[in-house]
Design a protein around this motif. Structure first.
Motif, PDB file in Angstrom:
ATOM      1  N   ALA A  46      52.178-110.226 -23.418  1.00  0.00           N
ATOM      2  CA  ALA A  46      53.385-110.719 -22.512  1.00  0.00           C
ATOM      3  C   ALA A  46      54.602-109.224 -22.636  1.00  0.00           C
ATOM      4  CB  ALA A  46      53.714-112.060 -23.219  1.00  0.00           C
ATOM      5  N   HIS A  47      54.398-109.262 -23.207  1.00  0.00           N
ATOM      6  CA  HIS A  47      55.190-108.293 -23.210  1.00  0.00           C
ATOM      7  C   HIS A  47      55.447-106.854 -23.010  1.00  0.00           C
ATOM      8  CE1 HIS A  47      58.148-108.975 -26.960  1.00  0.00           C
ATOM      9  NE2 HIS A  47      57.099-108.817 -27.068  1.00  0.00           N
ATOM     10  N   ALA A  48      53.993-106.417 -22.347  1.00  0.00           N
ATOM     11  CA  ALA A  48      53.410-105.949 -21.482  1.00  0.00           C
ATOM     12  C   ALA A  48      53.850-105.800 -20.033  1.00  0.00           C
ATOM     13  CB  ALA A  48      51.989-104.972 -21.328  1.00  0.00           C
ATOM     14  N   MET A  49      53.589-107.113 -19.933  1.00  0.00           N
ATOM     15  CA  MET A  49      53.400-108.367 -18.696  1.00  0.00           C
ATOM     16  C   MET A  49      55.256-107.885 -18.477  1.00  0.00           C
ATOM     17  SD  MET A  49      52.567-109.561 -15.745  1.00  0.00           S
ATOM     18  CE  MET A  49      52.914-110.612 -14.317  1.00  0.00           C
ATOM     19  N   ALA A  50      55.844-108.200 -19.394  1.00  0.00           N
ATOM     20  CA  ALA A  50      57.363-107.874 -18.810  1.00  0.00           C
ATOM     21  C   ALA A  50      58.453-107.047 -18.831  1.00  0.00           C
ATOM     22  CB  ALA A  50      58.595-108.797 -20.010  1.00  0.00           C
ATOM     23  N   GLY A  51      57.784-105.607 -18.946  1.00  0.00           N
ATOM     24  CA  GLY A  51      58.370-104.848 -19.437  1.00  0.00           C
ATOM     25  C   GLY A  51      57.606-103.867 -18.217  1.00  0.00           C
ATOM     26  N   VAL A  52      56.997-104.190 -17.435  1.00  0.00           N
ATOM     27  CA  VAL A  52      56.174-103.285 -16.227  1.00  0.00           C
ATOM     28  C   VAL A  52      56.602-104.589 -15.312  1.00  0.00           C
ATOM     29  CG1 VAL A  52      54.404-103.736 -14.528  1.00  0.00           C
ATOM     30  CG2 VAL A  52      54.245-102.492 -17.085  1.00  0.00           C
ATOM     31  N   TYR A  53      57.159-105.419 -15.378  1.00  0.00           N
ATOM     32  CA  TYR A  53      57.811-106.209 -14.194  1.00  0.00           C
ATOM     33  C   TYR A  53      59.468-105.917 -13.716  1.00  0.00           C
ATOM     34  CZ  TYR A  53      60.624-110.033 -11.811  1.00  0.00           C
ATOM     35  OH  TYR A  53      60.973-110.539 -11.054  1.00  0.00           O
ATOM     36  N   TYR A  54      59.866-105.352 -15.220  1.00  0.00           N
ATOM     37  CA  TYR A  54      61.033-104.525 -14.944  1.00  0.00           C
ATOM     38  C   TYR A  54      61.199-102.980 -14.308  1.00  0.00           C
ATOM     39  CZ  TYR A  54      63.551-108.809 -16.164  1.00  0.00           C
ATOM     40  OH  TYR A  54      63.294-110.138 -16.719  1.00  0.00           O
ATOM     41  N   ASP A  55      60.228-102.575 -14.805  1.00  0.00           N
ATOM     42  CA  ASP A  55      59.771-101.006 -14.006  1.00  0.00           C
ATOM     43  C   ASP A  55      58.416-100.643 -14.393  1.00  0.00           C
ATOM     44  OD1 ASP A  55      60.672 -98.604 -14.452  1.00  0.00           O
ATOM     45  OD2 ASP A  55      61.558 -98.429 -14.747  1.00  0.00           O
ATOM     46  N   LYS A  56      57.773-100.237 -12.983  1.00  0.00           N
ATOM     47  CA  LYS A  56      56.832-100.413 -13.662  1.00  0.00           C
ATOM     48  C   LYS A  56      56.811 -98.769 -13.743  1.00  0.00           C
ATOM     49  CE  LYS A  56      55.082-102.633  -9.219  1.00  0.00           C
ATOM     50  NZ  LYS A  56      56.042-104.268 -10.054  1.00  0.00           N
ATOM     51  N   GLU A  57      57.289 -97.860 -14.352  1.00  0.00           N
ATOM     52  CA  GLU A  57      57.344 -96.586 -14.340  1.00  0.00           C
ATOM     53  C   GLU A  57      56.613 -96.237 -16.710  1.00  0.00           C
ATOM     54  OE1 GLU A  57      56.842 -93.944 -12.077  1.00  0.00           O
ATOM     55  OE2 GLU A  57      57.657 -95.087 -11.177  1.00  0.00           O
ATOM     56  N   VAL A  58      57.477 -97.597 -16.650  1.00  0.00           N
ATOM     57  CA  VAL A  58      56.756 -97.493 -18.336  1.00  0.00           C
ATOM     58  C   VAL A  58      55.613 -97.337 -19.013  1.00  0.00           C
ATOM     59  CG1 VAL A  58      56.752 -99.259 -20.810  1.00  0.00           C
ATOM     60  CG2 VAL A  58      58.644 -99.327 -18.393  1.00  0.00           C
ATOM     61  N   LYS A  59      55.404 -96.408 -19.305  1.00  0.00           N
ATOM     62  CA  LYS A  59      54.178 -95.815 -20.310  1.00  0.00           C
ATOM     63  C   LYS A  59      54.550 -96.080 -21.417  1.00  0.00           C
ATOM     64  CE  LYS A  59      52.964 -92.516 -16.912  1.00  0.00           C
ATOM     65  NZ  LYS A  59      54.527 -90.742 -16.612  1.00  0.00           N
ATOM     66  N   THR A  60      55.108 -96.552 -21.969  1.00  0.00           N
ATOM     67  CA  THR A  60      54.741 -97.628 -23.724  1.00  0.00           C
ATOM     68  C   THR A  60      55.919 -98.387 -24.049  1.00  0.00           C
ATOM     69  OG1 THR A  60      54.864 -94.621 -24.336  1.00  0.00           O
ATOM     70  CG2 THR A  60      55.011 -96.362 -25.924  1.00  0.00           C
ATOM     71  N   ILE A  61      55.960 -98.745 -24.802  1.00  0.00           N
ATOM     72  CA  ILE A  61      56.631-100.083 -25.000  1.00  0.00           C
ATOM     73  C   ILE A  61      56.569-100.175 -27.123  1.00  0.00           C
ATOM     74  CG2 ILE A  61      56.940-102.577 -25.250  1.00  0.00           C
ATOM     75  CD1 ILE A  61      55.742-102.645 -22.693  1.00  0.00           C
ATOM     76  N   PHE A  62      57.724-100.032 -27.320  1.00  0.00           N
ATOM     77  CA  PHE A  62      58.092-100.409 -28.369  1.00  0.00           C
ATOM     78  C   PHE A  62      58.207-101.717 -29.068  1.00  0.00           C
ATOM     79  CE2 PHE A  62      59.503 -95.581 -29.410  1.00  0.00           C
ATOM     80  CZ  PHE A  62      58.535 -95.282 -28.972  1.00  0.00           C
ATOM     81  N   GLU A  63      58.030-102.403 -29.127  1.00  0.00           N
ATOM     82  CA  GLU A  63      58.430-103.411 -29.610  1.00  0.00           C
ATOM     83  C   GLU A  63      58.472-104.044 -31.125  1.00  0.00           C
ATOM     84  OE1 GLU A  63      58.766-107.627 -30.450  1.00  0.00           O
ATOM     85  OE2 GLU A  63      57.113-106.739 -31.060  1.00  0.00           O
ATOM     86  N   ILE A  64      60.006-104.526 -31.863  1.00  0.00           N
ATOM     87  CA  ILE A  64      60.121-103.926 -33.364  1.00  0.00           C
ATOM     88  C   ILE A  64      60.723-105.515 -33.368  1.00  0.00           C
ATOM     89  CG2 ILE A  64      61.139-103.372 -34.848  1.00  0.00           C
ATOM     90  CD1 ILE A  64      60.996-100.974 -34.564  1.00  0.00           C
TER      91      ILE A  64
END
Ligand code: SF4
Length: 322
Positions: free
Chosen positions: A84-102
């Motif tokens: 779910a977090h990856a889906m939303a991150g990529v939806y807002y920016d296709k360039e995202v390579k890393t997601i920190f989720e805290i």
């Protein structure tokens, strides 16, 4: 026409309403307080008057309580928090390579290559750096949690705080307070300790590449964002809806599911807030596993089961969690 996403965590429950252009139209934040069903009912009660006559095209759930709440809501899609977090991150920016989720009680790192998750790690053991740990330290210092990050920015020289685990960090912080260090310097030191702790634990051995998105409630703390930037040497981005990205991802995944299957939503409607749900359990004796199977009843009607290792009882539910 709307799409709903629900993220049921151990600390908070988030509900988002996306409009037909997939903009965030509404969001509800609730404390889960160990009772996810009640949290969901409170949330849908708040939304009921505004949306009861509106068309809901799809609904998805995520978070640790995604399974149980999917039965209550009639979710079209049930996905883990990483997806779910990856889906939303990529939806807002296709360039995202890393997601920190805290979040409130755990932290994650997700690595992506061209929008596809290639690796991830979760930390549910050490509380240092999570939202509830920061809440406690803010209370201890007598500073509203919303001000925590700004205090860190006022500091000219961070105090070194041991951040290896929550117990060390807390006792070291108290020690530095007793020595009379300035609160701003202690907070900045704490932010740096927590960022180091995160990178050395959750991020251990991971190839952290920009662009990095910082998601989850702790991303509101600009002190930790800056601490990450100082250690990594590049900019960290906090998306606009950083605190509900899981719920947004769940809504987007539900939309995809309904459209790919060309089916109608299973959503049970906003009236679920008025239903009486009962949870009970029994021990299945059909094999040596002797699973404790939890059943959810809507009045007298069984709407779902979980806890069965083989899926024998869960098969009754309309959807599987993943
Ligand atoms: S639910 Fe399945 S795995 Fe668990 S005891 Fe019954 S038959 Fe065995």
């Amino acid at each position: 026409m709307y799409y709903l996403g629900v993220d049921v965590g151990s600390v908070s429950t988030d509900i988002v309403v996306l409009d037909e252009k997939l903009n965030v139209y509404d969001q509800v934040y609730l404390r889960t307080k160990g009772r996810p069903i009640e949290a969901i009912q409170r949330g849908f009660k708040q939304l009921k008057n505004k949306y009861k006559d509106k068309e809901v095209r799809a609904i998805g759930t995520t978070g640790s309580g995604r399974g149980i709440t999917s039965f209550i809501l009639g979710a079209d899609c049930v996905k883990n928090e990483i997806t779910a977090h990856a889906m939303a991150g990529v939806y807002y920016d296709k360039e995202v390579k890393t997601i920190f989720e805290i979040g409130g009680q755990d932290s994650k790192i997700i690595l992506l290559n061209q929008g596809v998750v290639t690796d991830f790690a979760m930390n549910t053991v050490c509380a240092a750096g999570t939202g509830s740990f920061l809440d406690r330290q803010a209370e201890r210092l007598g500073i509203p949690i919303e001000e925590f990050g700004n205090y860190a920015l006022k500091s000219k020289l961070a105090v070194r705080i041991a951040g290896r685990c929550a117990v060390f960090a807390e006792s070291d912080m108290i020690h530095k307070q007793q020595l009379g260090y300035d609160s701003a310097d202690i907070i900045k030191g704490l932010c740096e300790a927590l960022a180091r702790n995160y990178l050395n634990n959750v991020g251990k051995g991971k190839d952290i590449q920009p662009k990095v998105f910082f998601q989850g409630g702790v991303a509101a703390n600009i002190g930790i964002k800056e601490a990450f930037e100082k250690i990594l040497g590049f900019e960290i981005f906090v998306p606009k809806y950083y605190n509900v990205m899981g719920a947004i991802g769940a809504a987007l995944l539900a939309k995809e599911t309904v459209e790919s299957k060309r089916c109608k939503t299973n959503f049970k409607g906003f009236d679920i807030s008025d239903h009486v749900f009962i949870t009970n359990s029994f021990q299945c004796k059909d094999c040596p596993n002797e699973c404790e199977v939890v059943r959810i009843l809507d009045g007298e009607v069984e709407i779902g089961c979980f806890g069965d290792r083989c899926g024998k009882w869960n098969q009754k539910s309309h959807i599987k969690s993943s």
